[in-house]
Design a protein around this motif. Structure first.
Motif, PDB file in Angstrom:
ATOM      1  N   ASP A   1      55.584   9.929  49.989  1.00 40.70           N
ATOM      2  CA  ASP A   1      54.401  10.538  50.613  1.00 40.70           C
ATOM      3  C   ASP A   1      53.402  10.949  49.528  1.00 40.70           C
ATOM      4  O   ASP A   1      53.465  12.072  49.013  1.00 40.70           O
ATOM      5  N   PRO A   2      52.459  10.067  49.165  1.00 38.78           N
ATOM      6  CA  PRO A   2      51.504  10.397  48.103  1.00 38.78           C
ATOM      7  C   PRO A   2      50.656  11.627  48.413  1.00 38.78           C
ATOM      8  O   PRO A   2      50.340  12.400  47.506  1.00 38.78           O
ATOM      9  N   ALA A   3      50.293  11.833  49.689  1.00 39.22           N
ATOM     10  CA  ALA A   3      49.466  12.985  50.039  1.00 39.22           C
ATOM     11  C   ALA A   3      50.206  14.289  49.773  1.00 39.22           C
ATOM     12  O   ALA A   3      49.632  15.254  49.243  1.00 39.22           O
ATOM     13  N   ALA A   4      51.489  14.333  50.145  1.00 39.22           N
ATOM     14  CA  ALA A   4      52.277  15.548  49.906  1.00 39.22           C
ATOM     15  C   ALA A   4      52.461  15.784  48.409  1.00 39.22           C
ATOM     16  O   ALA A   4      52.412  16.931  47.939  1.00 39.22           O
ATOM     17  N   LEU A   5      52.668  14.705  47.665  1.00 41.21           N
ATOM     18  CA  LEU A   5      52.800  14.831  46.212  1.00 41.21           C
ATOM     19  C   LEU A   5      51.488  15.333  45.613  1.00 41.21           C
ATOM     20  O   LEU A   5      51.490  16.226  44.755  1.00 41.21           O
ATOM     21  N   ALA A   6      50.370  14.790  46.068  1.00 40.80           N
ATOM     22  CA  ALA A   6      49.064  15.240  45.574  1.00 40.80           C
ATOM     23  C   ALA A   6      48.836  16.716  45.892  1.00 40.80           C
ATOM     24  O   ALA A   6      48.283  17.462  45.069  1.00 40.80           O
ATOM     25  N   ASP A   7      49.249  17.157  47.077  1.00 46.42           N
ATOM     26  CA  ASP A   7      49.110  18.576  47.442  1.00 46.42           C
ATOM     27  C   ASP A   7      49.875  19.460  46.454  1.00 46.42           C
ATOM     28  O   ASP A   7      49.364  20.494  46.000  1.00 46.42           O
ATOM     29  N   ALA A   8      51.112  19.058  46.139  1.00 48.27           N
ATOM     30  CA  ALA A   8      51.923  19.849  45.217  1.00 48.27           C
ATOM     31  C   ALA A   8      51.326  19.840  43.809  1.00 48.27           C
ATOM     32  O   ALA A   8      51.311  20.867  43.112  1.00 48.27           O
ATOM     33  N   MET A   9      50.849  18.675  43.373  1.00 47.00           N
ATOM     34  CA  MET A   9      50.217  18.586  42.062  1.00 47.00           C
ATOM     35  C   MET A   9      48.974  19.468  41.996  1.00 47.00           C
ATOM     36  O   MET A   9      48.723  20.132  40.975  1.00 47.00           O
ATOM     37  N   ALA A  10      48.215  19.490  43.083  1.00 46.07           N
ATOM     38  CA  ALA A  10      47.024  20.333  43.128  1.00 46.07           C
ATOM     39  C   ALA A  10      47.395  21.811  43.041  1.00 46.07           C
ATOM     40  O   ALA A  10      46.686  22.608  42.400  1.00 46.07           O
ATOM     41  N   ARG A  11      48.517  22.182  43.676  1.00 45.17           N
ATOM     42  CA  ARG A  11      48.972  23.576  43.599  1.00 45.17           C
ATOM     43  C   ARG A  11      49.294  23.960  42.161  1.00 45.17           C
ATOM     44  O   ARG A  11      48.933  25.044  41.694  1.00 45.17           O
ATOM     45  N   VAL A  12      49.986  23.068  41.463  1.00 43.84           N
ATOM     46  CA  VAL A  12      50.325  23.347  40.064  1.00 43.84           C
ATOM     47  C   VAL A  12      49.063  23.410  39.207  1.00 43.84           C
ATOM     48  O   VAL A  12      48.912  24.307  38.363  1.00 43.84           O
ATOM     49  N   ALA A  13      48.161  22.453  39.422  1.00 48.11           N
ATOM     50  CA  ALA A  13      46.931  22.425  38.639  1.00 48.11           C
ATOM     51  C   ALA A  13      46.092  23.679  38.873  1.00 48.11           C
ATOM     52  O   ALA A  13      45.357  24.123  37.970  1.00 48.11           O
ATOM     53  N   GLY A  14      46.207  24.264  40.068  1.00 45.69           N
ATOM     54  CA  GLY A  14      45.429  25.454  40.396  1.00 45.69           C
ATOM     55  C   GLY A  14      46.055  26.758  39.947  1.00 45.69           C
ATOM     56  O   GLY A  14      45.440  27.823  40.081  1.00 45.69           O
ATOM     57  N   MET A  15      47.278  26.716  39.425  1.00 51.32           N
ATOM     58  CA  MET A  15      47.941  27.936  38.976  1.00 51.32           C
ATOM     59  C   MET A  15      47.335  28.433  37.667  1.00 51.32           C
ATOM     60  O   MET A  15      46.938  27.641  36.810  1.00 51.32           O
ATOM     61  N   ASP A  16      47.326  29.753  37.496  1.00 53.05           N
ATOM     62  CA  ASP A  16      46.978  30.268  36.173  1.00 53.05           C
ATOM     63  C   ASP A  16      48.196  30.141  35.268  1.00 53.05           C
ATOM     64  O   ASP A  16      49.323  29.877  35.717  1.00 53.05           O
ATOM     65  N   ALA A  17      47.978  30.325  33.981  1.00 59.47           N
ATOM     66  CA  ALA A  17      49.035  30.087  33.001  1.00 59.47           C
ATOM     67  C   ALA A  17      50.243  30.989  33.237  1.00 59.47           C
ATOM     68  O   ALA A  17      51.394  30.557  33.089  1.00 59.47           O
ATOM     69  N   ALA A  18      49.998  32.235  33.642  1.00 62.05           N
ATOM     70  CA  ALA A  18      51.099  33.176  33.838  1.00 62.05           C
ATOM     71  C   ALA A  18      51.979  32.757  35.012  1.00 62.05           C
ATOM     72  O   ALA A  18      53.216  32.832  34.944  1.00 62.05           O
ATOM     73  N   THR A  19      51.361  32.310  36.110  1.00 67.29           N
ATOM     74  CA  THR A  19      52.129  31.879  37.284  1.00 67.29           C
ATOM     75  C   THR A  19      52.948  30.645  36.964  1.00 67.29           C
ATOM     76  O   THR A  19      54.128  30.541  37.331  1.00 67.29           O
ATOM     77  N   ARG A  20      52.338  29.719  36.251  1.00 64.00           N
ATOM     78  CA  ARG A  20      53.051  28.493  35.874  1.00 64.00           C
ATOM     79  C   ARG A  20      54.216  28.820  34.937  1.00 64.00           C
ATOM     80  O   ARG A  20      55.315  28.269  35.072  1.00 64.00           O
ATOM     81  N   ALA A  21      53.995  29.762  34.008  1.00 64.48           N
ATOM     82  CA  ALA A  21      55.055  30.144  33.079  1.00 64.48           C
ATOM     83  C   ALA A  21      56.205  30.830  33.809  1.00 64.48           C
ATOM     84  O   ALA A  21      57.382  30.625  33.479  1.00 64.48           O
ATOM     85  N   ALA A  22      55.883  31.628  34.821  1.00 63.65           N
ATOM     86  CA  ALA A  22      56.928  32.317  35.587  1.00 63.65           C
ATOM     87  C   ALA A  22      57.791  31.314  36.349  1.00 63.65           C
ATOM     88  O   ALA A  22      59.024  31.453  36.415  1.00 63.65           O
ATOM     89  N   MET A  23      57.165  30.279  36.900  1.00 59.81           N
ATOM     90  CA  MET A  23      57.916  29.244  37.596  1.00 59.81           C
ATOM     91  C   MET A  23      58.795  28.481  36.604  1.00 59.81           C
ATOM     92  O   MET A  23      59.956  28.166  36.895  1.00 59.81           O
ATOM     93  N   GLY A  24      58.254  28.210  35.430  1.00 58.27           N
ATOM     94  CA  GLY A  24      59.043  27.532  34.402  1.00 58.27           C
ATOM     95  C   GLY A  24      60.226  28.361  33.947  1.00 58.27           C
ATOM     96  O   GLY A  24      61.328  27.841  33.750  1.00 58.27           O
ATOM     97  N   ALA A  25      60.026  29.664  33.804  1.00 59.76           N
ATOM     98  CA  ALA A  25      61.115  30.546  33.383  1.00 59.76           C
ATOM     99  C   ALA A  25      62.220  30.604  34.431  1.00 59.76           C
ATOM    100  O   ALA A  25      63.410  30.612  34.097  1.00 59.76           O
TER     101      ALA A  25
END
Length: 395
Positions: free
Chosen positions: A334-358
């Motif tokens: 499902d490319p649309a669902a994948l694009a939605d998730a990628m957009a969510r990650v791209a829209g995260m600030d650095a702290a939110t992305r780091a917290a998910m990575g941790a």
């Protein structure tokens, strides 16, 4: 952790049989287990047709026996029975562990002839049909112990092959957590230079997998096209992996990139021999396999590297990725669902992305370490070897 080999004299010799030692999950697990066998005081022997990982295997203290165990030719398979039987006798092998189907048949016959335990690990998908394929794959459930690399794989083994429950063990694939944490900056810089990644790369998505259709590279490209159409152009998608002879598929991917006018944002970068650096230079890792991954090593490695992941919501990846906490799971194909998730990650600030990575790092370290995998497998080996070495009539 106690050493399950400590009580054995002479020290056990374990023969693993795998088609090749090029790249992939079964190959990585083979080398990891060889290292653990040696560390436990045993002798590790691997039979394969060879490949780029042989050098690492030898460095781990193991022995490599090169032979055409990958072949499906019945004549070659028959000859491999003789070669493996001689190897077992010469090296005093106590247990044979097969990690693929073609070498599994030869290894089974050789192990039975030598009267040593036979173990298998089901690394691949469990096919339900056609009947001939199910029979061919059934060698993977003929072991004295049948190891499944995920609960999903174990459930499919039970449904299709119905082996005795006492022979089934679920041992999740293990990752060397430390190997993916904080690689030296110069390694990351070198890879960025090699791949031509500049300061204008934006959010970097890494899709690491050999170039084969079921790994979903076409889905990632289609999702990238959707991002561009939505006005999200500040990203780079890296498709890292060998074609391994699938030149037509590689050509198809290149055509798709060109047709979508994504040449500036999507790149095929070939095989990567420093995955820790590759994960480190990325902001998010993709594993949108079209078909279910029996385990999904990429998702766990990426989490060990403290990177958010976006994976297909199927197979073993359902077990390893915690939705919304360590990454996102999307419907396969499902490319649309994948694009939605990628957009969510791209829209995260650095702290939110780091917290998910941790959170992902903690998940990988807690449940999917190479130490846990090797310890569980060594215990299976020790139990079977102990039973086989025991005098007749004694437990």
């Amino acid at each position: 952790m106690s050493n399950p080999f400590a009580a054995f004299d002479p020290r056990p010799a374990i023969l693993q049989v795998v088609p090749a030692l090029e790249t992939g999950g079964a190959e990585r697990t083979t080398v990891d287990m060889a290292r653990a066998i040696v560390a436990a005081g045993g002798r590790a022997i691997v039979a394969s047709r060879g490949g780029r990982m042989v050098e690492e295997l030898i460095a781990a203290g193991a022995t490599h026996a090169e032979m055409a165990v990958h072949s499906k030719n019945p004549v070659v398979m028959g000859l491999n029975v003789e070669r493996l039987a001689r190897l077992i006798e010469r090296e005093g092998v106590d247990l044979v562990h097969a990690r693929s189907r073609a070498p599994g048949w030869s290894a089974l016959a050789a192990a039975r002839r030598a009267k040593v335990p036979f173990v298998t690990t089901y690394h691949s998908r469990v096919h339900e049909k056609p009947r001939l394929k199910v029979f061919y794959n059934s060698v993977m459930v003929r072991g004295d112990a049948v190891i499944a690399n995920s609960q999903w794989t174990a459930a499919n083994i039970r449904a299709v092959h119905k082996p005795e429950e006492a022979r089934i063990f679920t041992v999740p694939r293990g990752i060397d957590i430390a190997a993916f944490a904080s690689p030296a900056p110069e390694r990351v810089a070198a890879l960025k230079s090699r791949w031509g990644i500049g300061d204008d790369a934006g959010t970097i998505f890494l899709h690491p997998a050999r170039l084969t259709r079921w790994k979903g590279q076409v889905i990632s490209i289609a999702a990238a096209q959707l991002l561009k159409q939505r006005g999200i152009g500040d990203f780079t998608l890296l498709l890292a992996g060998d074609a391994q002879g699938r030149d037509a598929y590689e050509g198809e991917l290149r055509q798709a990139i060109t047709a979508a006018e994504l040449g500036a944002r999507v790149r095929l970068v070939g095989h990567c021999d420093d995955m820790a650096a590759a994960y480190a230079l990325s902001h998010c890792v993709l594993s949108p396999s079209i078909e279910a991954e029996p385990f999904g090593r990429t998702a766990v490695e990426a989490q060990a590297a403290s990177r958010p992941v976006v994976v297909s919501d199927s197979g073993g990846q359902q077990e390893t990725v915690i939705e919304g906490k360590t990454g996102f799971r999307v419907p396969p194909g499902d490319p649309a669902a994948l694009a939605d998730a990628m957009a969510r990650v791209a829209g995260m600030d650095a702290a939110t992305r780091a917290a998910m990575g941790a959170a992902g790092h903690d998940n990988a370290a807690t449940h999917y370490s190479v130490g846990a995998m090797c310890g569980a497998t060594l215990s299976i080996y020790a139990r079977l070897i102990g039973q086989n070495r025991a005098p007749a009539g004694k437990p």
